[in-house]
Design a protein around this motif. Structure first.
Motif, mmCIF file in Angstrom:
data_model
loop_
_atom_site.group_PDB
_atom_site.id
_atom_site.type_symbol
_atom_site.label_atom_id
_atom_site.label_comp_id
_atom_site.label_asym_id
_atom_site.label_seq_id
_atom_site.Cartn_x
_atom_site.Cartn_y
_atom_site.Cartn_z
ATOM 1 N N VAL A 42 0.742 -1.389 0.074
ATOM 2 C CA VAL A 42 -0.089 0.070 -0.015
ATOM 3 C C VAL A 42 0.832 1.427 0.007
ATOM 4 C CG1 VAL A 42 -1.837 1.225 1.384
ATOM 5 C CG2 VAL A 42 -1.940 -1.163 1.367
ATOM 6 N N ASN A 43 1.924 1.180 0.854
ATOM 7 C CA ASN A 43 2.603 2.526 1.133
ATOM 8 C C ASN A 43 3.800 2.703 0.264
ATOM 9 O OD1 ASN A 43 0.999 3.278 3.104
ATOM 10 N ND2 ASN A 43 2.265 2.094 4.571
ATOM 11 N N ASP A 47 8.383 5.990 -7.059
ATOM 12 C CA ASP A 47 8.789 7.496 -7.136
ATOM 13 C C ASP A 47 9.774 7.904 -6.198
ATOM 14 O OD1 ASP A 47 7.484 7.737 -9.753
ATOM 15 O OD2 ASP A 47 5.801 8.967 -8.891
ATOM 16 N N LEU A 118 2.663 0.242 14.279
ATOM 17 C CA LEU A 118 3.840 -0.244 15.127
ATOM 18 C C LEU A 118 3.683 -1.140 16.068
ATOM 19 C CD1 LEU A 118 5.545 3.148 15.563
ATOM 20 C CD2 LEU A 118 6.356 1.581 14.323
ATOM 21 N N VAL A 152 21.349 5.077 21.293
ATOM 22 C CA VAL A 152 20.919 6.502 21.928
ATOM 23 C C VAL A 152 19.668 6.267 22.448
ATOM 24 C CG1 VAL A 152 19.935 7.154 19.660
ATOM 25 C CG2 VAL A 152 20.992 8.827 21.383
ATOM 26 N N PHE A 153 18.977 5.332 21.800
ATOM 27 C CA PHE A 153 17.472 5.244 22.685
ATOM 28 C C PHE A 153 17.605 4.897 24.026
ATOM 29 C CE2 PHE A 153 13.861 2.445 23.890
ATOM 30 C CZ PHE A 153 12.729 3.258 23.477
ATOM 31 N N ASN B 139 20.681 -13.688 3.053
ATOM 32 C CA ASN B 139 19.403 -13.611 3.714
ATOM 33 C C ASN B 139 18.388 -14.629 2.946
ATOM 34 O OD1 ASN B 139 19.931 -11.708 5.773
ATOM 35 N ND2 ASN B 139 20.050 -10.078 4.235
ATOM 36 N N ILE B 175 2.808 3.953 -11.245
ATOM 37 C CA ILE B 175 3.057 3.891 -9.691
ATOM 38 C C ILE B 175 3.250 5.221 -8.947
ATOM 39 C CG2 ILE B 175 4.756 2.815 -8.118
ATOM 40 C CD1 ILE B 175 5.646 1.225 -10.444
ATOM 41 N N LYS B 176 2.115 5.895 -8.700
ATOM 42 C CA LYS B 176 2.067 7.066 -8.074
ATOM 43 C C LYS B 176 1.029 6.948 -6.916
ATOM 44 C CE LYS B 176 3.914 10.492 -11.222
ATOM 45 N NZ LYS B 176 3.828 11.379 -12.255
ATOM 46 N N LYS B 177 1.442 6.704 -5.792
ATOM 47 C CA LYS B 177 0.503 6.597 -4.744
ATOM 48 C C LYS B 177 0.669 7.762 -3.684
ATOM 49 C CE LYS B 177 -0.051 1.738 -5.270
ATOM 50 N NZ LYS B 177 0.119 0.350 -4.764
ATOM 51 N N TRP B 179 1.685 7.827 -0.684
ATOM 52 C CA TRP B 179 2.346 6.698 0.273
ATOM 53 C C TRP B 179 2.212 7.110 1.639
ATOM 54 C CZ3 TRP B 179 7.516 7.314 2.274
ATOM 55 C CH2 TRP B 179 8.311 8.531 1.977
ATOM 56 N N ARG B 180 2.013 8.306 2.271
ATOM 57 C CA ARG B 180 2.061 8.394 3.600
ATOM 58 C C ARG B 180 0.426 8.657 3.936
ATOM 59 N NH1 ARG B 180 6.188 9.790 6.818
ATOM 60 N NH2 ARG B 180 4.557 8.826 8.250
ATOM 61 N N HIS B 182 -1.693 7.266 5.484
ATOM 62 C CA HIS B 182 -2.308 6.581 6.501
ATOM 63 C C HIS B 182 -2.411 7.196 7.916
ATOM 64 C CE1 HIS B 182 1.782 6.007 8.472
ATOM 65 N NE2 HIS B 182 2.402 6.057 7.146
ATOM 66 N N TRP B 185 0.467 6.882 14.173
ATOM 67 C CA TRP B 185 0.306 6.028 15.323
ATOM 68 C C TRP B 185 0.845 6.712 16.370
ATOM 69 C CZ3 TRP B 185 -2.838 1.970 16.100
ATOM 70 C CH2 TRP B 185 -2.272 0.895 17.317
ATOM 71 N N PHE B 188 3.178 5.021 19.957
ATOM 72 C CA PHE B 188 4.496 4.633 19.994
ATOM 73 C C PHE B 188 5.472 5.726 19.495
ATOM 74 C CE2 PHE B 188 2.270 0.848 20.548
ATOM 75 C CZ PHE B 188 2.715 0.285 21.699
ATOM 76 N N MET B 191 8.222 6.352 21.529
ATOM 77 C CA MET B 191 8.958 5.220 21.946
ATOM 78 C C MET B 191 10.309 4.946 21.049
ATOM 79 S SD MET B 191 7.618 1.680 23.036
ATOM 80 C CE MET B 191 8.544 0.376 23.288
ATOM 81 N N TYR B 192 9.879 5.082 19.839
ATOM 82 C CA TYR B 192 10.597 4.698 18.779
ATOM 83 C C TYR B 192 11.453 5.807 18.088
ATOM 84 C CZ TYR B 192 8.730 0.142 18.659
ATOM 85 O OH TYR B 192 8.577 -1.385 19.170
ATOM 86 N N THR B 193 11.988 6.748 18.938
ATOM 87 C CA THR B 193 12.769 7.820 18.370
ATOM 88 C C THR B 193 14.141 7.283 18.647
ATOM 89 O OG1 THR B 193 12.902 8.578 20.625
ATOM 90 C CG2 THR B 193 11.490 9.791 19.024
ATOM 91 N N TYR B 194 15.008 7.578 17.525
ATOM 92 C CA TYR B 194 16.355 7.160 17.455
ATOM 93 C C TYR B 194 17.538 8.309 17.490
ATOM 94 C CZ TYR B 194 14.596 2.859 16.130
ATOM 95 O OH TYR B 194 13.580 1.577 16.372
#
Lengths: 208, 194
Positions: A42-43, A47, A118, A152-153, B139, B175-177, B179-180, B182, B185, B188, B191-194
């Motif tokens: 979907v995402n 491009d 997530l 760093v987290f 992999n 292909i043009k969507k 994409w963001r 959504h 969320w 979290f 929580m998921y910061t780097y």
């Protein structure tokens, strides 16, 4: 009587089948992969990647390799499965640019770019009261944390003192920690080694 | 008497060897290469040798266009082949239903057979090769449980367009969507910061 036995046997058969199915998916990792792949369908934006891939000198076949083969003689079903797995990029391909703690990222590393929800990639042990439980797990297997979190987290909570937020200890904890340490010394040991106390409380008392 | 037995033993031993050598010779035959010098090889795939400018929706092929190549090649000849099956051949030659077939991307004729037509090798950048060799292949081997090997031989694939361009021929435009698009969320995000 025979009818009752038949019902019991049938129920056991159904429960057995359900049990097997549940056992097969209890790990949840396979489900997670499928869901992540669905999210990407979907995402994902070709491009958005095209110019970057060209700049980095990557061809279409980096993500969609058509030139990999298995030399073993396999059934058609197996070959189709291998073709499918090879042709559509796995997480390692995406993570190479988007999440590469060793070599560094060359692309945005926000997990929610691909993983819409997530919660789906959140490990199952990160549940209730994880904030107080995580120390034991992190000490047991530090690599496990670093498979998702950059170092760093951890430091973000455990080292920072520049925000008036309750992260580990209150501000001014240095002046009152003695009371809490005497009340429950084991509590300090959750995070600190015994030698940590000694760095300040050297023989003869208090030195800094 | 002994000579007779020796002859029989010799024949028993040599017959399978003879068969094997015949098979090897057969394997070496490649009509795509041979058609450069021998126009009668055309009849391996075509019912007639097409004349210049002569066209047909079936390309004068012996079998249905969707199946003609499968006499010699597997439908899983390379990764991704099966995944293209049933897709519309947008701007390239398609099978009897206008869908992608082997010859949609690969020209069966090497350069020089059809006047004015150029075919291309499957070339890759060095960086792409390294990525496939050191990231993708290990992999895949681990994930599939079979030893996967990269194939970097680029010749005799007779692509209708250079490597990346053959993909872009169909994949560029549609292909043009958003994409963001959504729901965020929030739970979290911190929580998921780097």
């Amino acid at each position: 009587m025979n009818r009752t036995m038949a019902i019991i046997a049938f129920s056991m058969l159904i429960m057995g089948v359900i049990g097997c199915r549940t056992q097969g998916t209890s790990d949840g990792s396979e489900d997670m992969k499928t869901k992540a792949s669905e999210d990407l369908k979907v995402n994902y934006s070709h491009d958005a990647h095209k110019s970057v891939m060209e700049k980095e000198g990557f061809d279409c076949f980096v993500c969609h390799p058509m030139n990999v083969e298995v030399e073993e003689e396999l059934s058609l079903e197996e070959m189709i499965k291998i073709s499918n797995k090879s042709f559509f990029p796995g997480k390692e391909t995406c993570h190479f640019c988007h999440f590469n703690p060793q070599a560094g990222n060359i692309a945005p590393n926000q997990c929610d770019i691909c993983h819409i929800n997530l919660a789906e990639i959140q490990p199952k042990n990160h549940n209730f009261d994880w904030t107080s439980k995580h120390a034991v797990f992190s000490k047991a297997n530090k690599e496990s944390c670093e498979s998702c979190h950059a170092p760093v987290f951890c430091q973000d909570c455990h080292k920072r003192r520049d925000l008036p937020t309750l992260r580990v200890h209150d501000r001014n904890f240095r002046f009152i920690h003695g009371i809490e340490a005497r009340a429950n010394p084991k509590e300090c040991g959750n995070c600190h080694q015994v030698t940590f106390c000694d760095t300040c409380h050297i023989k003869g008392g208090y030195d800094y | 008497m002994i000579i007779k037995y020796l002859l029989i033993i010799f024949m028993i031993v040599s017959f399978p060897t003879f068969l094997l050598s015949q098979e090897e010779e057969e394997e070496e035959e490649n009509p795509h290469v041979e058609m450069v010098d021998d126009e009668f090889v055309c009849l391996d795939c075509h019912t007639d040798i097409p004349k210049k400018g002569q066209t047909s929706p079936t390309y004068f092929l012996v079998d249905a266009p969707s199946e003609n190549c499968l006499g010699c090649h597997d439908e899983t000849q390379h990764a991704g082949a099966k995944e293209h099956e049933g897709q519309k051949a947008e701007h390239l030659p398609g099978d009897e239903n206008g869908n992608i077939a082997c010859f949609t991307c690969h020209d069966p004729h090497p350069g020089g057979v059809i006047e004015g037509r150029t075919v291309y090798d499957a070339e890759m950048s060095e960086r792409s090769k390294q990525f496939i060799e050191f990231v993708v292949v290990p992999n895949l081997t681990e994930e599939l449980g079979h030893e996967v090997k990269p194939e970097f031989s680029t010749t005799e694939v007779y692509l209708r367009e250079p490597s990346n361009e053959i993909c872009i021929t169909c994949h560029e435009a549609p292909i043009k969507k958003d994409w963001r698009n959504h729901p965020p969320w929030y739970k979290f995000t911190d929580m998921y910061t780097y």
